[in-house]
Scaffold this active site. Structure first.
Site, PDB file in Angstrom:
ATOM      1  N   HIS A 153      12.508  29.316   4.495  1.00  0.00           N
ATOM      2  CA  HIS A 153      13.829  28.764   4.165  1.00  0.00           C
ATOM      3  C   HIS A 153      13.749  27.297   3.747  1.00  0.00           C
ATOM      4  O   HIS A 153      14.637  26.789   3.051  1.00  0.00           O
ATOM      5  CB  HIS A 153      14.754  28.915   5.369  1.00  0.00           C
ATOM      6  CG  HIS A 153      16.212  28.929   5.026  1.00  0.00           C
ATOM      7  ND1 HIS A 153      16.728  28.408   3.857  1.00  0.00           N
ATOM      8  CD2 HIS A 153      17.286  29.409   5.714  1.00  0.00           C
ATOM      9  CE1 HIS A 153      18.046  28.556   3.838  1.00  0.00           C
ATOM     10  NE2 HIS A 153      18.398  29.158   4.951  1.00  0.00           N
ATOM     11  N   ASN A 384      16.549  46.669  -9.539  1.00  0.00           N
ATOM     12  CA  ASN A 384      16.010  47.942 -10.033  1.00  0.00           C
ATOM     13  C   ASN A 384      14.632  47.651 -10.608  1.00  0.00           C
ATOM     14  O   ASN A 384      14.505  46.992 -11.640  1.00  0.00           O
ATOM     15  CB  ASN A 384      16.947  48.513 -11.099  1.00  0.00           C
ATOM     16  CG  ASN A 384      16.419  49.797 -11.718  1.00  0.00           C
ATOM     17  OD1 ASN A 384      15.304  50.240 -11.446  1.00  0.00           O
ATOM     18  ND2 ASN A 384      17.227  50.404 -12.583  1.00  0.00           N
TER      19      ASN A 384
END
Length: 449
Positions: A153, A384
């Protein structure tokens, strides 16, 4: 071949191989400083995972596309190192991304109890090793797969990592890849030093504290006993919350107000205050013209409010709580706040700082705390890899702090419903599950049909 077996609900997850994927093109080694906003983040990792039914993307195809996309996202192939002042910075050395291939044996993807994260779903998200990110692809008997990623992070926020995920998926499909990210630290650099810009800022001093002067954190009961769950919220329930919260209140503000009231019901007898925090993205605030749209890094602040548990339970209607949430979100969601925060960190360096919301606002032991971070920008309908969209996706953030963490995001079904990741003490989870209308159990039939 590396084999390491861990238990998961319905079977075992066996690590079959581990390798490192480097960028497809070489890069001259150099150091990239973290920005002042990056330096506000502690060394914590964030996970995300995607579930694909048969036919699922293969590890080979994912690695090939990853090597290509890392050319543009080269900091993700580096390492976080300490500079001469002891501050973290990026060593861009093409070390590569740790990539693990795993097998779930005889387990079917549909057998996963996704809502009960602690029963094995967490084994599908890799632990980050020495680099900036790690990837794990777990194959299931049915031909489905789970692609899990974990990132540091300190290097980037969810917005930035979403950019990477979308580019990785587009590269895998062989289609048009989004514009390359920018790592221009000048976009978030401090202003010219002056008494005005580096003067004490009341809002920043309320929201952040130098670690040396911050009050000791409360006992880490959440971190020590926390459970991880994923729920769903019907679109109609989200809309109803917004209506009840009153005119001009966003869905996220209404949700946060409702959660704040639930948190107050989970507090123990010795707790008198309840702190609710929210992560605010500053890109649109600092650059309304979209100049920071492609910026890769952290552009976050954490604002919060504190109310008495008694008021939240008995005297405040949802609209009143939502008004409070709107007020403290609005005061932090400004260009001046983010610019001032950058200046404040510059004046403090190299001393580290932390958000006071992690400590319950006041840092006192009698405050319970919860942080909400919006994942509504989660691009689940764009991930995808060439074999179809994921049937399900979620963040996974079992952080070590002493506050609960809740992250709502859009459902992969694209039906207006929310998926909500929760890392919280069992007492809060119990209240959420007993609450009759909003948080619903994530059933496998909802995910897999």
């Amino acid at each position: 071949m590396v084999k390491e077996t861990t238990e998961a609900h319905g079977g075992e997850v066996t690590i079959m191989s581990a390798t490192t994927v480097a960028p497809a093109l070489p890069l001259q080694e150099h150091r990239l400083p973290l920005s002042n906003l990056d330096l506000l983040l502690p060394p914590i990792d964030v996970g995300v995972f995607f579930c694909y039914l048969h036919p699922a993307p293969t590890a080979a195809a994912l690695k090939e596309a990853l090597a290509k996309v890392l050319v543009a996202y080269y900091p993700l192939a580096g390492e976080v190192m300490a500079n001469g002042d002891g501050e973290p910075e990026l060593l861009c050395n093409c070390r590569g991304v740790d990539f693990t291939e795993a097998s779930a044996g005889d387990t079917e993807l549909r057998e996963l109890r996704l809502g009960i994260v602690d029963e094995g779903v967490d084994k599908l998200v890799p632990s980050k090793m020495a680099g900036v990110i790690s990837v794990q692809v777990t194959k299931f008997k049915c031909g489905g797969a789970v692609v899990g990623c974990t990132f540091d992070h300190r290097v980037c926020d969810a917005y930035s990592f979403n950019m990477f995920l979308v580019a990785w998926a587009a590269t895998s499909r062989g289609g048009s890849v989004p514009p390359a990210p920018t790592f221009r630290r000048s976009l978030v650099s401090p202003r010219d030093p002056s008494p005005r810009t580096y003067a004490t800022n009341a809002l920043i001093d309320r929201l952040f504290s130098p670690l040396s002067s911050a009050s000791p954190p409360p006992p880490a009961t959440v971190a020590a006993t926390a459970v991880n769950r994923i729920y769903r919220i019907a679109a109609a329930d989200v809309a109803a919350l917004q209506v009840t919260a009153g005119p001009g209140r966003t869905k996220l503000e209404a949700f946060t107000a409702h959660l704040w009231q639930l948190c107050s019901m989970s507090g123990s007898a010795h707790q008198r205050l309840c702190c609710m925090g929210m992560v605010v993205d500053g890109r649109a605030r600092m650059s309304p013209d979209g100049a920071m749209k492609a910026y890769f890094g952290n552009v976050l602040t954490i604002t919060y409010g504190v109310n008495s548990i008694d008021d939240l339970r008995r005297r405040m209607a949802l609209a009143d709580v939502a008004d409070d949430v709107h007020r403290w979100v609005r005061e932090a969601a400004t260009d001046e706040h983010f610019r001032g925060l950058i200046d404040w960190v510059e004046a403090l360096r190299p001393k580290p700082a932390a958000a006071r919301a992690y400590l319950g606002g006041t840092g006192g032991t009698k405050a319970t705390a919860c942080i909400v971070s919006s994942g509504m920008g989660f691009p689940v309908r764009e991930i995808n890899f060439g074999t179809g969209l994921p049937a399900f996706a979620s963040y996974h953030f079992p952080w070590p702090a002493g506050a609960a963490y809740v992250m709502p995001m859009p459902s992969a079904r694209d039906d207006g419903e929310w998926v909500v990741y929760v890392h919280a003490a069992p007492e809060l989870v119990k209240v959420m599950e007993e609450e009759p209308t909003v948080f619903k159990v994530l059933e496998n039939s909802y995910v897999f049909g």
